[in-house]
Scaffold this active site. Sequence first.
Site, PDB file in Angstrom:
ATOM      1  N   ALA A  22       0.802  -1.221   0.000  1.00  0.00           N
ATOM      2  CA  ALA A  22       0.000   0.000   0.000  1.00  0.00           C
ATOM      3  C   ALA A  22       0.841   1.280   0.000  1.00  0.00           C
ATOM      4  O   ALA A  22       0.409   2.314  -0.503  1.00  0.00           O
ATOM      5  CB  ALA A  22      -0.936   0.008   1.206  1.00  0.00           C
ATOM      6  N   THR A  26       0.023   5.085  -1.467  1.00  0.00           N
ATOM      7  CA  THR A  26      -0.224   6.240  -0.590  1.00  0.00           C
ATOM      8  C   THR A  26       0.581   7.451  -1.069  1.00  0.00           C
ATOM      9  O   THR A  26       0.143   8.584  -0.914  1.00  0.00           O
ATOM     10  CB  THR A  26       0.138   5.948   0.887  1.00  0.00           C
ATOM     11  OG1 THR A  26       1.452   5.409   0.952  1.00  0.00           O
ATOM     12  CG2 THR A  26      -0.828   4.968   1.511  1.00  0.00           C
ATOM     13  N   ARG A  34      -6.687  -0.136   5.182  1.00  0.00           N
ATOM     14  CA  ARG A  34      -6.433  -0.996   6.341  1.00  0.00           C
ATOM     15  C   ARG A  34      -5.991  -0.183   7.566  1.00  0.00           C
ATOM     16  O   ARG A  34      -6.134  -0.617   8.695  1.00  0.00           O
ATOM     17  CB  ARG A  34      -5.339  -2.011   6.024  1.00  0.00           C
ATOM     18  CG  ARG A  34      -5.811  -3.120   5.138  1.00  0.00           C
ATOM     19  CD  ARG A  34      -4.658  -4.027   4.781  1.00  0.00           C
ATOM     20  NE  ARG A  34      -4.836  -4.584   3.461  1.00  0.00           N
ATOM     21  CZ  ARG A  34      -5.507  -5.689   3.204  1.00  0.00           C
ATOM     22  NH1 ARG A  34      -6.074  -6.346   4.182  1.00  0.00           N
ATOM     23  NH2 ARG A  34      -5.645  -6.134   1.971  1.00  0.00           N
ATOM     24  N   HIS A 121      -4.533  -8.693  -5.561  1.00  0.00           N
ATOM     25  CA  HIS A 121      -5.877  -8.392  -5.062  1.00  0.00           C
ATOM     26  C   HIS A 121      -6.803  -7.871  -6.152  1.00  0.00           C
ATOM     27  O   HIS A 121      -7.853  -7.313  -5.860  1.00  0.00           O
ATOM     28  CB  HIS A 121      -5.794  -7.410  -3.889  1.00  0.00           C
ATOM     29  CG  HIS A 121      -5.119  -7.990  -2.677  1.00  0.00           C
ATOM     30  ND1 HIS A 121      -4.529  -7.227  -1.703  1.00  0.00           N
ATOM     31  CD2 HIS A 121      -4.932  -9.280  -2.309  1.00  0.00           C
ATOM     32  CE1 HIS A 121      -4.019  -8.036  -0.775  1.00  0.00           C
ATOM     33  NE2 HIS A 121      -4.241  -9.273  -1.127  1.00  0.00           N
ATOM     34  N   CYS A 132     -23.459 -13.245 -16.937  1.00  0.00           N
ATOM     35  CA  CYS A 132     -22.982 -13.674 -18.267  1.00  0.00           C
ATOM     36  C   CYS A 132     -21.461 -13.537 -18.408  1.00  0.00           C
ATOM     37  O   CYS A 132     -20.897 -13.886 -19.441  1.00  0.00           O
ATOM     38  CB  CYS A 132     -23.701 -12.908 -19.370  1.00  0.00           C
ATOM     39  SG  CYS A 132     -23.117 -11.203 -19.597  1.00  0.00           S
ATOM     40  N   SER A 192       4.636  -3.422   5.205  1.00  0.00           N
ATOM     41  CA  SER A 192       5.199  -3.835   6.485  1.00  0.00           C
ATOM     42  C   SER A 192       5.305  -5.350   6.550  1.00  0.00           C
ATOM     43  O   SER A 192       5.771  -5.902   7.538  1.00  0.00           O
ATOM     44  CB  SER A 192       4.323  -3.319   7.616  1.00  0.00           C
ATOM     45  OG  SER A 192       2.982  -3.643   7.356  1.00  0.00           O
ATOM     46  N   ASN A 214      11.081   0.575   3.107  1.00  0.00           N
ATOM     47  CA  ASN A 214       9.822   0.876   3.788  1.00  0.00           C
ATOM     48  C   ASN A 214      10.086   1.968   4.823  1.00  0.00           C
ATOM     49  O   ASN A 214      11.173   2.049   5.370  1.00  0.00           O
ATOM     50  CB  ASN A 214       9.276  -0.383   4.482  1.00  0.00           C
ATOM     51  CG  ASN A 214       7.813  -0.251   4.841  1.00  0.00           C
ATOM     52  OD1 ASN A 214       6.995   0.179   4.016  1.00  0.00           O
ATOM     53  ND2 ASN A 214       7.468  -0.587   6.065  1.00  0.00           N
ATOM     54  N   ILE A 232       9.559   5.238  -0.662  1.00  0.00           N
ATOM     55  CA  ILE A 232       9.883   4.361  -1.788  1.00  0.00           C
ATOM     56  C   ILE A 232      10.103   5.164  -3.079  1.00  0.00           C
ATOM     57  O   ILE A 232      11.010   4.864  -3.865  1.00  0.00           O
ATOM     58  CB  ILE A 232       8.790   3.260  -1.951  1.00  0.00           C
ATOM     59  CG1 ILE A 232       9.098   2.307  -3.104  1.00  0.00           C
ATOM     60  CG2 ILE A 232       7.404   3.817  -2.127  1.00  0.00           C
ATOM     61  CD1 ILE A 232      10.071   1.242  -2.738  1.00  0.00           C
TER      62      ILE A 232
END
Length: 244
Positions: A22, A26, A34, A121, A132, A192, A214, A232
């Site tokens: 994430a 961000t 989360r 995800h 359909c 994390s 991170n 990052i």
Amino acid sequence: MSIENLSKILKESNNIVFFGGAGISTESGIPDFRSETGLYKTDSGQRYPPEIVLSHTFFMKHTKDFFKFYKEKMIYTGAKPNSAHLALAKLEGMGKLKAVVTQNIDGLHQTAGNKNVYELHGSVHRNYCTKCHAFYDLNLILESNDIPKCPKCGGTVKPDVVLYEEGLDNDVINGAVNAIEYADTLIIGGTSLVVYPAAGLINYFKGKTLILINKSSTPYDSKADLVIHDSIGKVLSAAIKFTS
Ligand code: ZN
């Protein structure tokens, strides 16, 4: 200097895989739901945490409320790729980066130009009719009033996003595992590493160099060859300057 170490690794490696969480999104202004503790209030006045609203059961039982939350909190049409996305696209263009594995659903890696992206995800840009199985882009969701319906058959259109209680796509998982297994350098950024399936996936890495970028420390810091606690986007854009 860790940036110099990183660019040296990037220069020497031609089989890099990037695994992102994430924290990548961000930096493009997309919040990490989360980390949001706020409760969502439905039209009928009930309050739910996001983990419940974004579950398969809630989608089936309260479809209208699901889409209200989804459209308000999960879709960011104004978000643009940041310097992390752009650096990764450049690395792929140079033939160094073989794959991006991401937990994000915003499609910003593809917008930046990356071709080989495993979206664990799913993606807000893919949506399918539950009757359909016709596929639709994000516009159909955005233009619907409450519950998006298939123009062909009238079935409910569901985002191709993995909800709580739902399993991950096997082809995506296998592709990601394969890329990680054969990489010689794995860069993990903006996560994390506590959310499934991140921790499990990186155990497949057998290559030479593991890099963690991170803002805060992770349970894997001690196993990495290089750890950088910083943004990052800042780190990757600085490192890539010396790579080409
Ligand atoms: Zn349909």
